[in-house]
Enzyme design. Structure first.
Site, short mmCIF file in Angstrom:
data_model
loop_
_atom_site.label_atom_id
_atom_site.label_comp_id
_atom_site.label_asym_id
_atom_site.label_seq_id
_atom_site.Cartn_x
_atom_site.Cartn_y
_atom_site.Cartn_z
N TYR A 97 8.32 -2.46 -0.32
CA TYR A 97 8.71 -3.38 -1.40
C TYR A 97 8.39 -4.81 -0.99
O TYR A 97 8.93 -5.31 0.01
CB TYR A 97 10.21 -3.26 -1.69
CG TYR A 97 10.62 -2.06 -2.50
CD1 TYR A 97 9.70 -1.15 -3.01
CD2 TYR A 97 11.96 -1.83 -2.76
CE1 TYR A 97 10.11 -0.06 -3.76
CE2 TYR A 97 12.38 -0.74 -3.51
CZ TYR A 97 11.44 0.15 -4.01
OH TYR A 97 11.85 1.22 -4.75
N LEU A 107 0.56 -8.35 2.57
CA LEU A 107 1.82 -7.97 3.21
C LEU A 107 2.12 -6.47 3.07
O LEU A 107 2.69 -5.87 3.99
CB LEU A 107 2.97 -8.80 2.64
CG LEU A 107 2.81 -10.32 2.82
CD1 LEU A 107 3.98 -11.06 2.17
CD2 LEU A 107 2.65 -10.70 4.28
N TYR A 142 -4.06 3.48 -1.32
CA TYR A 142 -3.78 4.51 -0.32
C TYR A 142 -5.02 5.35 -0.01
O TYR A 142 -5.25 5.70 1.14
CB TYR A 142 -2.61 5.39 -0.77
CG TYR A 142 -1.31 4.62 -0.82
CD1 TYR A 142 -0.84 3.94 0.31
CD2 TYR A 142 -0.54 4.56 -1.97
CE1 TYR A 142 0.35 3.22 0.27
CE2 TYR A 142 0.64 3.84 -2.02
CZ TYR A 142 1.08 3.18 -0.90
OH TYR A 142 2.25 2.46 -0.93
#
Length: 175
Positions: A97, A107, A142
């Site tokens: 998150y 990040l 991903y």
């Protein structure tokens, strides 16, 4: 940009809860009804649930600070704390998150890399996660990092049954 990742615990429960609600809403509200979103948030994001998750022996939370500001967090699970039975050699990334103000700064990739490093240190052979089938940017992200689809499971957003793809990355071959 000064970035620090450190373990976080019960003392951050309220802050993690707030970030969780904020980031989940920012990511998925536009694609779901307001009622389903509100019902889900009311059920999934309670202080009691967050405190219970933080108390789990095989669940670990890591806070990411950017220039001293809490930008987001990572939650990983091993053993019986995994949301699907993937075995002792697996590590689940349950949450990455990042608050909206910190998007597009790499990040998320940093937290993912941190999770992969944890898996290596803990001698895990596979890392896995669930991602909503309609979250195309995450699916591409991903896949680009070597994750492959290994299955799916149902996820309920309020009364709406949705599909999460289960994706995994092999870190080392089992011997």
């Amino acid at each position: 940009m000064d970035i620090h990742i450190k373990a976080c615990g019960q003392e951050q429960a309220h802050t993690l809860l707030s970030i969780g609600k904020e980031t989940f809403y920012d990511t998925f509200a536009a694609q779901n009804t307001e009622k389903n979103m509100n019902d889900y948030l009311a059920q999934a994001y309670t202080i009691e649930r967050m405190e219970a998750e933080l108390a789990e022996d095989d669940s670990f939370f890591y806070c990411m600070f950017v220039d001293g500001v809490l930008a987001g967090y990572l939650k990983v699970n091993i053993g019986d704390s995994q949301s699907e039975p993937m075995g002792e050699d697996a590590l689940e990334i349950e949450r990455i998150y990042i608050r909206k103000a910190f998007h597009r700064q790499g990040l998320g990739r940093r937290l993912l890399t941190y999770a992969l490093d944890l898996a290596g240190r803990w001698d895990k052979s596979e890392v896995w996660l669930g991602v909503w089938e309609k979250n195309e940017p995450a699916l591409v992200f991903y896949k680009r990092l070597g994750f492959r689809r290994i299955g799916e499971h149902s996820f309920y957003m309020g009364e709406d049954e949705q599909t999460d793809y289960l994706m995994a990355k092999t870190l080392k071959e089992e011997t």
